[in-house]
Design a protein around this motif. Structure first.
Motif, short mmCIF file in Angstrom:
data_model
loop_
_atom_site.label_atom_id
_atom_site.label_comp_id
_atom_site.label_asym_id
_atom_site.label_seq_id
_atom_site.Cartn_x
_atom_site.Cartn_y
_atom_site.Cartn_z
N SER A 20 -8.36 7.04 -0.21
CA SER A 20 -8.31 8.50 -0.10
C SER A 20 -7.00 9.03 -0.65
N LEU A 21 -7.10 10.01 -1.54
CA LEU A 21 -5.92 10.66 -2.12
C LEU A 21 -5.69 12.03 -1.52
N PRO A 23 -4.84 13.94 2.23
CA PRO A 23 -4.50 13.75 3.64
C PRO A 23 -5.59 14.22 4.61
N SER A 24 -6.14 15.40 4.39
CA SER A 24 -7.17 15.91 5.29
C SER A 24 -8.37 14.97 5.34
N LEU A 25 -8.78 14.50 4.16
CA LEU A 25 -9.96 13.65 4.09
C LEU A 25 -9.67 12.25 4.61
N THR A 26 -8.43 11.79 4.49
CA THR A 26 -8.07 10.50 5.08
C THR A 26 -8.29 10.55 6.59
N THR A 41 -2.54 7.94 0.48
CA THR A 41 -1.25 8.38 -0.06
C THR A 41 -0.16 8.32 1.01
N ASP A 42 1.07 8.45 0.55
CA ASP A 42 2.19 8.49 1.48
C ASP A 42 2.13 9.72 2.37
N VAL A 55 -0.44 4.34 -1.68
CA VAL A 55 -0.56 4.39 -3.14
C VAL A 55 0.22 5.57 -3.73
N ARG A 56 1.35 5.88 -3.10
CA ARG A 56 2.25 6.95 -3.53
C ARG A 56 1.66 8.33 -3.18
#
Length: 249
Positions: A20-21, A23-26, A41-42, A55-56
């Motif tokens: 997931s790239l 945040p909300s969807l992560t 992502t971070d 993954v940055r």
């Protein structure tokens, strides 16, 4: 099934390896199948105890790291992620599901489409979010400005998720349609004060406004708010309805 932009997902269902790239969807995906979220992502800081490969950032993902995870699908967003990164991943054979979200009902529908598309169950909180947010609009009870950056000052404009969320709480965001230049117009502090808002809502993300950084520049009444509750779509929608709505009572 197609993603929000019409690209067909032809991967395994259920997808067993997801990066997931967004945040909300992560946060949303982890609420359904934590073990399957193999990369994020971070900036994917919810849930706070999430242990997965990083993954940055959203705008500069490490594409080699993403590919190395051998995902069934990468989840991205039209606004938060770059089309160039999506294209590069797809050109290298990686499936990418792209969401496109401008309203709260649109966010709920997008998450339903995503979960159905990759063969995952819809969580109970998603049905509850539809009940809480997808009804008729209430009357306007207050007028607010929502800055998202400083130097230059940028504010939430029309046709954005945050503007729609506020409206569904009974709050009209300023400047309104026809007044704003783009979805996130740049204003100076004099222009913000001239809008005559009942409150300027200063979130702690993407710019981290604080009691000492933001209110001192404005004459308008200011309120510090949890940015996640104004800008994230996912399980936070339940918190937003109770916590943020209380502020305008």
């Amino acid at each position: 099934m197609d993603d929000d932009l019409g690209t067909t997902y032809d991967g395994p269902r259920p997808a067993r390896r997801v990066v997931s790239l967004v945040p909300s969807l992560t946060e949303a995906l982890v609420s359904v199948d934590r073990a399957a979220v193999v990369g994020a992502t971070d900036w994917c800081i919810r849930p706070t105890d999430l242990e997965t490969t990083r993954v940055r950032g959203t705008k500069n993902p490490d594409l080699a790291a993403v590919r190395a995870l051998e995902p069934d699908v990468v989840v991205a967003n039209k606004e938060e992620n770059r089309e160039l990164d999506v294209r590069r991943l797809r050109d290298s054979g990686v499936r990418v599901w792209v969401t496109d979200i401008e309203t709260v009902p649109g966010a709920v529908a997008s998450m339903e489409r995503l979960l159905d598309g990759i063969g995952w169950q819809r969580p109970d909180w998603l049905a509850r979010a539809r009940e809480l947010w997808c009804g008729p609009l209430p009357a306007v009870s207050r007028r607010v400005v929502v800055p998202i950056w400083r130097d230059p000052w940028m504010v939430v404009g029309p046709a954005t998720f945050t503007s729609d969320l506020c409206r569904r709480l009974g709050w009209q965001t300023l400047p309104g349609a026809g007044e704003a230049q783009g979805r996130y117009p740049t204003l100076d502090v004099e222009q913000i004060d001239a809008l005559g808002a009942d409150a300027v809502l200063l979130p702690d993300e993407p710019y981290e406004f604080t009691a000492a950084d933001g209110p001192e520049a404005l004459r308008s009444p200011c309120e510090l708010v949890d940015g996640r509750l104004l800008t994230w779509y996912g399980p936070s929608l339940l918190d937003a309805r109770t916590s943020v709505e209380r502020r305008g009572a």
